[in-house]
Scaffold this motif. Structure first.
Motif, short mmCIF file in Angstrom:
data_model
loop_
_atom_site.label_atom_id
_atom_site.label_comp_id
_atom_site.label_asym_id
_atom_site.label_seq_id
_atom_site.Cartn_x
_atom_site.Cartn_y
_atom_site.Cartn_z
N ASN A 103 -5.86 -13.72 -7.09
CA ASN A 103 -6.29 -13.38 -8.47
C ASN A 103 -5.39 -12.49 -9.01
N PHE A 104 -4.02 -12.30 -8.61
CA PHE A 104 -3.13 -11.40 -9.30
C PHE A 104 -2.75 -12.17 -10.56
N SER A 105 -2.71 -11.43 -11.67
CA SER A 105 -2.48 -11.90 -13.13
C SER A 105 -1.24 -11.54 -13.65
N GLY A 106 -0.26 -10.71 -13.14
CA GLY A 106 0.94 -10.03 -13.57
C GLY A 106 1.91 -11.24 -14.22
N PHE A 107 2.17 -11.76 -13.16
CA PHE A 107 3.16 -13.01 -13.05
C PHE A 107 2.85 -14.20 -12.16
N ILE A 108 3.52 -15.17 -12.32
CA ILE A 108 3.27 -16.26 -11.27
C ILE A 108 3.95 -16.02 -9.65
N ILE A 109 3.14 -15.79 -8.76
CA ILE A 109 3.68 -15.48 -7.46
C ILE A 109 3.44 -16.47 -6.39
N ASP A 110 4.44 -17.21 -5.91
CA ASP A 110 4.30 -18.36 -5.06
C ASP A 110 3.84 -17.68 -3.46
N ASP A 111 2.95 -18.46 -3.04
CA ASP A 111 2.43 -18.13 -1.72
C ASP A 111 3.48 -18.58 -0.73
N LEU A 112 4.17 -17.42 -0.17
CA LEU A 112 5.10 -17.75 1.02
C LEU A 112 4.57 -17.82 2.36
N ASP A 113 3.32 -17.78 2.57
CA ASP A 113 2.70 -17.85 3.78
C ASP A 113 3.01 -16.27 4.39
N PHE A 114 2.30 -15.64 3.31
CA PHE A 114 2.61 -13.97 3.59
C PHE A 114 1.95 -13.41 5.03
N GLU B 198 0.69 -0.11 11.47
CA GLU B 198 1.30 -1.41 10.83
C GLU B 198 0.11 -2.29 10.21
N PHE B 199 0.87 -2.72 8.97
CA PHE B 199 -0.24 -3.69 8.07
C PHE B 199 0.38 -4.84 7.88
N GLN B 200 -0.31 -5.87 7.80
CA GLN B 200 0.09 -7.38 7.40
C GLN B 200 -0.23 -7.44 5.80
N PRO B 201 0.57 -8.38 5.51
CA PRO B 201 0.13 -8.71 3.84
C PRO B 201 -0.84 -10.03 3.96
N GLU B 202 -1.47 -9.94 2.82
CA GLU B 202 -2.53 -11.15 2.49
C GLU B 202 -2.29 -11.15 0.83
N ARG C 70 12.47 -7.56 7.40
CA ARG C 70 12.05 -8.52 8.21
C ARG C 70 11.13 -9.88 7.47
N TRP C 71 10.54 -9.71 6.48
CA TRP C 71 9.98 -10.69 5.53
C TRP C 71 11.06 -11.71 5.44
N ARG C 72 12.35 -11.20 4.60
CA ARG C 72 13.26 -12.04 4.15
C ARG C 72 13.91 -12.75 5.33
N SER C 73 14.05 -12.16 6.47
CA SER C 73 14.53 -12.82 7.74
C SER C 73 13.59 -14.02 8.06
N GLN C 74 12.28 -13.69 8.12
CA GLN C 74 11.12 -14.54 8.83
C GLN C 74 11.30 -15.70 7.74
N HIS C 75 11.17 -15.66 6.45
CA HIS C 75 11.03 -16.39 5.36
C HIS C 75 12.33 -17.48 5.75
N PHE C 76 13.45 -16.91 5.90
CA PHE C 76 14.79 -17.87 6.20
C PHE C 76 14.28 -18.95 7.50
N LEU C 77 13.78 -18.03 8.42
CA LEU C 77 13.65 -19.05 9.72
C LEU C 77 12.64 -19.99 9.64
N ASN C 78 11.41 -19.59 8.60
CA ASN C 78 10.46 -20.57 8.28
C ASN C 78 11.13 -21.80 7.39
N THR C 79 11.81 -21.48 6.39
CA THR C 79 12.31 -22.58 5.64
C THR C 79 14.00 -22.79 5.64
N LYS C 80 14.78 -22.08 6.24
CA LYS C 80 15.99 -22.38 6.18
C LYS C 80 16.67 -21.95 5.05
N SER C 81 15.89 -21.14 4.14
CA SER C 81 16.59 -20.49 2.86
C SER C 81 15.91 -19.46 2.46
N PHE C 82 16.89 -18.39 1.70
CA PHE C 82 16.12 -17.22 1.33
C PHE C 82 15.76 -17.38 -0.05
#
Length: 677
Positions: free
Chosen positions: A399-410, A391-395, A467-479
């Protein structure tokens, strides 16, 4: 102090006294006062050193009085000035802030709120949205454990967020609403809600749903008109009375021209109608002439497939088909990109077809991926085959430069499962998310993109993204934010255009009460994000030709500019980089709509219910003196005497070390002076 500690101190005194007497009186056989002084200094030194070794702890108790808090939150939105209550509101705040009886009884804390809560510094009644539910949520975090009756000065009309009557149930303080605005009921027509899709496709028709509401006792007739520019595209007569107070009108309109199409829905005003601003609502639809078709190819069933489909189709410009490898081969040319989920040997023809079509792809691998096949069919990356999972968690890679990514508390997302072993990358990649185990980064990509001269590819090394999509909904009440990240990845893979060193992220149009924020990224010649650049935007109103210039502000891994101060209208803009011959241009529209002007009265019923359910009372603005009197006389809000007990170890008392040093110094000088050394 414990009895055992006192016993140790007594023993230390006896030992110190015995050693001092033995050295200076018994051993020296001298009885003069000089030796008695030296004996005392030696006793003092030894006793203090032994005392430090014992290190007794002393308790000190102090008492203080704690007054209850009086929390005052005042509505700072445009609806207050629209209801002609701005002056009254300013006066009541001034009255409460300087009232001596309140200051004597309470610690008075004053806040202002619109969409967010802030400490009051000034009132301007300029905020565009009111979110009372957020007020109670933030105050409950601050005043959760104290006695803090709360005065809410508002008209009770909320335009953003959850229902504050429900949110307030978790706020454990009595609430005293001070009601602003007129309570008399007038005849009024209103477009309560207008529902329309954000996007439509050229030569199609799109639905529009208008909910019209009437307040009054007499039967009235009006006309609903929907116009585009000066052309009326739909009209119909509506009739209301005291038993038929609402109508839902559903129509379809043609999408004949590409781009942002603006419309105006309007109810003909009644004679002597006081509020006509809520009779009108502007809306827009962006018409596009193509749709991105995405194929998700898999021969297994997994929750990830549904999560990816939902995220991608949250943008109506995109459609998703779930296919087996054989089904994809029968209709491969119908898609602009493909997602290959946990490929195995049955995907061989799929890889060959994607190479033939030069189609971009997104590989998702996990615990059931056939790595022997995948390692052989491509050369971009190779996975060590161990037959075990990890099992691996994300970070997020800032410095990613491909396009703008918002930090969702990954980093707080659940881990993904994949093959245990080293992943070897054989080509240059841009890493979006790194792998971590127990918070330790292992320098391998979890999510990355590969870009060559001919195609683009994304690679997610883990299953369980649902699980990421579900967790983000639990955190923010929105997908929305999570779906936006997946949407940007799909948008990147759907196009074969080369990257620009200056990229922009914005919407084609914004509603009048939206935050108008434009984001940009600028890269140096090596396509590394440049955090030292200076970006500006010059924006011009198409109608007035007036121009304004704004600087961008660096925030995380992108530049942002807030254009919410602009008036409604059509705008052209140019973003440029200072000292660089580089710029990007575009267009955007801000619709004319002020949600705070949609109300004619204060919501007295809801504010009274709020007061009742929290054991408070509601007051009209002209009864403020009664509010103050009741707060002061309420026996629930009394000053409480509290005590604090501090336990201080002796070793923390620095003066003891100074006393030991002085004792030793005096003893040395006396002995030196008298020739005893």
């Amino acid at each position: 102090m414990q009895t055992e500690t006192i016993l140790y101190i007594i023993i230390a005194g006896i030992i110190a006294l015995s050693l001092a007497l033995f050295q200076y009186l018994y051993k020296s056989k001298q009885k003069g006062s000089l030796y008695k002084v030296l004996a005392f200094l030696r006793f003092l030194t030894l006793f203090l050193i032994l005392l430090l070794l014992i290190n007794p702890k002393f308790e000190s108790v102090s008492f203080y009085n704690e007054k209850p808090n009086l929390v005052i939150a005042v509505d700072n939105t445009q609806s207050i000035s629209y209801l002609n209550q701005a002056e009254n509101t300013s006066k009541i705040i001034e009255y409460l802030a300087v009232n001596d009886s309140l200051k004597e009884r309470f610690n008075v804390e004053i806040y202002a709120f619109g969409k967010n809560l802030r400490t009051l510094d000034s009132l301007n009644f300029s905020e565009k949205q009111s979110n009372l539910s957020n007020v109670f949520k933030q105050l409950s975090e601050i005043y959760n454990t104290s006695i803090s009756p709360t005065v809410i000065i508002t008209d009770g009309n909320q335009t953003y967020g959850a229902d504050y009557q429900l949110t307030s149930s978790s706020y454990k303080q009595p609430i005293y609403p001070v009601i602003l605005g007129d309570t008399i009921t007038y005849s009024d027509l209103k477009i309560e809600q207008l529902n329309v899709n954000r996007y439509a496709y050229l030569k199609n028709r799109f639905p529009v749903e208008v909910i019209a509401v009437y307040s009054g006792n007499e039967a009235v007739n009006t006309e609903l008109k929907i116009s585009q520019g000066t052309t009326v595209v739909h009209s119909e007569r509506l009739r209301f009375d005291n038993s038929n107070t609402s109508r839902v009108v559903t129509i379809t309109l043609p999408a004949n021209s590409v781009g942002v199409n603006s419309f105006r829905a309007e109810l003909t005003a009644l004679e002597n109608e006081r509020n006509t601003a809520n009779n009108i609502k502007n809306f827009a639809v962006e018409v596009i002439d193509q749709k991105t078709h995405v194929a998700i190819i898999s021969d297994v069933l997994h929750p990830d497939l549904g999560a990816l489909k939902k995220s991608i189709e949250s943008n109506e410009q995109r459609s998703v088909s779930l296919l087996t490898p054989a089904e994809f081969m029968n209709n491969s040319t119908a898609f602009q990109m493909a997602i290959l989920y946990q490929p195995n040997s049955s995907f061989r023809l799929v890889f060959e077809e994607l190479d033939r079509l030069n189609m971009n792809r997104f590989l998702v691998v996990g615990t059931i991926t056939d790595w022997q096949f995948l390692n052989s069919i491509q050369s971009y990356y190779q996975q060590e085959e161990t037959g075990q999972t990890e099992e691996f968690q994300p970070e997020l890679n800032l410095n990613f430069s491909g396009f703008i990514i918002d930090d969702l508390d990954f980093s707080e997302f659940p881990p993904l499962q994949t093959e245990f072993g080293k992943t070897q990358i054989n080509v240059p990649v841009q890493i979006i998310l790194n792998k971590t185990i127990n918070g330790i980064q292992i320098n391998e990509p979890l999510l990355a993109i590969i870009e060559t001269n001919t195609k683009k590819e994304a690679f997610l090394n883990g299953e369980g993204i649902w699980r990421w999509r579900s967790q983000h909904f639990l955190n923010t009440k929105s997908f929305d934010a999570f779906d936006n990240v997946i949407g940007k990845l799909v948008q990147y893979l759907s196009s074969n255009q080369t990257r620009s060193r200056l990229s922009l992220n914005y919407e084609s149009f914004y509603n009048g009460n939206d935050d108008v924020t434009l984001k940009a990224q600028y890269f140096n010649k090596n396509f590394e994000f440049d955090s030292n650049a200076s970006l500006t935007i010059r924006i011009t109103n198409d109608e007035t030709k007036s121009s304004r210039e704004f600087p961008f502000v660096l925030k995380n891994n992108n530049y942002q500019v807030d254009l919410s101060s602009l008036e409604p209208g059509d705008y052209e803009f140019t973003v440029s980089v200072t000292n660089e011959n580089m710029s990007r241009s575009g267009k955007l529209k801000i619709l004319d709509y002020n949600v705070e002007q949609q109300f004619l009265n204060a919501d007295v019923t809801k504010l009274n219910a709020l007061a009742t359910q929290t054991n408070g009372n509601a007051y009209f603005i002209n009864h403020t003196s009664q509010l103050v009197k009741n707060l002061v006389l309420d026996n629930r809000y009394v000053t409480v005497q509290k005590s604090t007990k501090n336990i201080v170890p002796l070793i923390d008392w620095k003066y003891l070390l100074i006393l030991i040093a002085m004792s030793l110094t005096c003893e040395w000088f006396i002995r030196k002076y008298n020739g005893l050394i």
